[in-house]
Design a protein around this motif. Structure first.
Motif, PDB file in Angstrom:
ATOM      1  N   GLY A 163       0.607  -1.311  -0.254  1.00  0.00           N
ATOM      2  CA  GLY A 163       0.070   0.328   0.106  1.00  0.00           C
ATOM      3  C   GLY A 163       0.461   0.794   0.337  1.00  0.00           C
ATOM      4  O   GLY A 163       0.547   2.379  -1.080  1.00  0.00           O
ATOM      5  N   GLU A 167       0.661   3.944  -2.770  1.00  0.00           N
ATOM      6  CA  GLU A 167       0.347   5.526  -2.468  1.00  0.00           C
ATOM      7  C   GLU A 167       1.600   6.612  -2.936  1.00  0.00           C
ATOM      8  O   GLU A 167       1.581   7.268  -3.801  1.00  0.00           O
ATOM      9  CB  GLU A 167      -0.134   5.602  -1.220  1.00  0.00           C
ATOM     10  CG  GLU A 167      -0.475   6.995  -0.939  1.00  0.00           C
ATOM     11  CD  GLU A 167      -1.220   7.564   0.498  1.00  0.00           C
ATOM     12  OE1 GLU A 167      -1.739   8.416   0.814  1.00  0.00           O
ATOM     13  OE2 GLU A 167      -1.160   6.748   1.704  1.00  0.00           O
ATOM     14  N   SER A 211      -7.340  -0.786  -4.195  1.00  0.00           N
ATOM     15  CA  SER A 211      -5.928  -1.058  -3.989  1.00  0.00           C
ATOM     16  C   SER A 211      -5.415   0.247  -2.301  1.00  0.00           C
ATOM     17  O   SER A 211      -5.638  -0.379  -1.413  1.00  0.00           O
ATOM     18  CB  SER A 211      -4.843   0.371  -4.704  1.00  0.00           C
ATOM     19  OG  SER A 211      -5.796   1.301  -4.899  1.00  0.00           O
ATOM     20  N   ALA A 212      -4.814   0.999  -2.654  1.00  0.00           N
ATOM     21  CA  ALA A 212      -4.052   1.892  -1.341  1.00  0.00           C
ATOM     22  C   ALA A 212      -5.248   2.563  -0.361  1.00  0.00           C
ATOM     23  O   ALA A 212      -5.100   3.275   0.305  1.00  0.00           O
ATOM     24  CB  ALA A 212      -3.150   2.895  -1.185  1.00  0.00           C
ATOM     25  N   MET A 237      -2.234  -4.668   0.844  1.00  0.00           N
ATOM     26  CA  MET A 237      -2.311  -3.488   1.090  1.00  0.00           C
ATOM     27  C   MET A 237      -3.385  -2.982   1.399  1.00  0.00           C
ATOM     28  O   MET A 237      -3.662  -1.927   1.375  1.00  0.00           O
ATOM     29  CB  MET A 237      -3.162  -4.093  -0.778  1.00  0.00           C
ATOM     30  CG  MET A 237      -3.237  -2.215  -1.529  1.00  0.00           C
ATOM     31  SD  MET A 237      -2.271  -1.299  -2.715  1.00  0.00           S
ATOM     32  CE  MET A 237      -1.745  -2.513  -4.002  1.00  0.00           C
ATOM     33  N   TYR A 240      -2.919  -1.377   4.733  1.00  0.00           N
ATOM     34  CA  TYR A 240      -2.746  -0.143   4.506  1.00  0.00           C
ATOM     35  C   TYR A 240      -3.454   0.625   4.746  1.00  0.00           C
ATOM     36  O   TYR A 240      -3.603   2.046   5.239  1.00  0.00           O
ATOM     37  CB  TYR A 240      -2.056  -0.063   3.413  1.00  0.00           C
ATOM     38  CG  TYR A 240      -0.729   1.577   3.113  1.00  0.00           C
ATOM     39  CD1 TYR A 240      -0.007   1.915   3.646  1.00  0.00           C
ATOM     40  CD2 TYR A 240      -2.039   2.585   2.132  1.00  0.00           C
ATOM     41  CE1 TYR A 240       0.138   2.906   3.178  1.00  0.00           C
ATOM     42  CE2 TYR A 240      -1.510   3.366   1.999  1.00  0.00           C
ATOM     43  CZ  TYR A 240       0.464   3.941   2.921  1.00  0.00           C
ATOM     44  OH  TYR A 240       0.320   5.385   2.372  1.00  0.00           O
ATOM     45  N   ALA A 241      -4.352   0.491   3.831  1.00  0.00           N
ATOM     46  CA  ALA A 241      -5.957   0.961   3.062  1.00  0.00           C
ATOM     47  C   ALA A 241      -6.977   1.252   4.528  1.00  0.00           C
ATOM     48  O   ALA A 241      -7.260   2.663   4.519  1.00  0.00           O
ATOM     49  CB  ALA A 241      -6.503   0.081   1.955  1.00  0.00           C
TER      50      ALA A 241
END
Length: 379
Positions: A163, A167, A211-212, A237, A240-241
């Motif tokens: 992630g 980003e 994704s992120a 990912m 992190y998101a």
């Protein structure tokens, strides 16, 4: 009344690495050099094709290039094009280093910060990982945009590196191709929805290939009364998101699952969105995903898929130049996306032709423009 747009790019939060001055300098150099290559070198590809590429192709084959593969070959015959290709490929790899080195150096602190949000007792959103899920090699096996380890990188049960790479790498890449830090694909889609359906108020939103989580967080911010779900294939990912959304104070339920095999009930969502997902999956998976979208969308709901604005380019030299992404930048399905009849695929999935529309929309900030295909599900 529409809320003030949430900034989704270059937003400060604890999961970003601490950059040393030399890290920032390297990233600025990558941006400056890529802009220079685009303005001073890539802009001359037509001339190189005509002056160098075509004569070399004719000398070898005894005729001018005709098929798209032959146009690509002729373009690559031009020495100036090969020099640009090598330089741009090298810069993309350098971009990965410029974001990867500070991330891996600071990964332990970043992971600890993420764990604080993930394990908090009071949270706005949630994280649902599937330990038995094996990410599709169609995507997981590719280092898309040369991102180290690819989008499904998951080194251990606290890993968030995928992630962070997405980003930070996306920020640097976007700045280098004319994007801006205050751009938001989600905000551009919201603007299109409000223009075409001013009374539309989604109660439940699904973000595909999140994704992120930048767009997921933005939809949660733009529609505070809605429940937002987001899916992606990578555990790293998604950790992190989720932590990112919690740090920004918005609630999103993140799920590890394939967009082509959604584990949601029929007629669950008022709005389904996807950002830059169409060009990351192959024909079969894309059609399955569209079918799943029709299944889980409520009658009267909207499907909105945004992606890169390359589908209506007719200049064969530009098309050949765009195909470079497939050969040298990890974009395995670039041409599948560009050649697909998406409107027909939506119609085959159950959307009525009169409810399907395609758009070219301006970015919220900067010079970029996006492609959007949207469809309303009939009652």
């Amino acid at each position: 009344m529409k809320r003030e747009e949430m900034k989704v790019r270059d937003v400060a939060h604890p999961m970003l690495p601490r950059l040393a001055p030399e890290d920032r300098s390297r990233q600025r150099a990558v941006v400056a050099l890529r802009k220079l290559l685009t303005a001073k070198v890539r802009s001359g590809h037509h001339r190189r094709f005509v002056e160098d590429g075509v004569p070399a192709f004719v000398a070898e084959h005894g005729r001018s290039p005709e098929a798209m593969e032959e146009v690509e070959e002729a373009l690559f015959n031009a020495a100036g094009y090969r020099m640009w290709s090598a330089a741009d490929r090298g810069l993309q790899a350098t971009l990965g280093l410029s974001v990867g080195e500070p991330i891996f150096r600071d990964a332990e602190r970043m992971e600890a910060s993420a764990s604080t949000f993930i394990n908090a007792t009071a949270k706005k959103g949630s994280l649902h990982l599937n330990p038995t899920y094996e990410p599709s090699p169609e995507v997981a096996a590719l280092d898309i945009h040369l991102q180290p380890g690819g989008y499904a990188l998951n080194r251990h049960d606290k890993d968030i590196v995928a992630g962070a790479l997405y980003e930070m790498g996306g920020n640097v890449f976007s700045f280098s191709v004319g994007g801006r830090k205050d751009d938001s694909k989600a905000a551009a889609v919201v603007r299109l929805i409000e223009d075409r359906f001013p009374e539309f108020r989604p109660g439940r939103i699904l973000d595909l290939g999140c994704s992120a989580g930048a767009a997921s967080a933005a939809y949660a911010w733009q529609y505070p009364e809605a429940n937002v779900d987001a899916v992606d294939i990578g555990a790293g990912m998604l950790r992190y998101a989720h932590a990112r959304a919690e740090a920004l104070g918005v609630g999103v339920a993140f799920w590890q699952m394939d967009a082509s095999a959604l584990d949601f009930a029929n007629s669950s969502f008022d709005l389904i969105v996807g950002h830059n997902l169409l060009h990351e999956i192959g024909d079969k998976k894309r059609r399955q995903m569209i079918g799943e979208c029709h299944r889980v969308l409520k009658p009267g709901g909207l499907l909105v898929l945004q992606d890169v604005n390359t589908r209506f380019i007719t200049d064969p030299i530009v098309q050949a130049d765009i195909a470079w992404e497939k050969h040298f930048n990890g974009e395995g399905f670039w041409e599948s996306y560009g050649n697909a009849n998406l409107a027909a695929e939506l119609n085959e999935a159950g959307f009525h032709r009169e409810d399907i529309s395609e758009h070219e929309i301006a970015a919220v900030a900067g010079a970029l423009r996006w492609y959007v295909i949207m469809a309303e599900k009939g009652n």
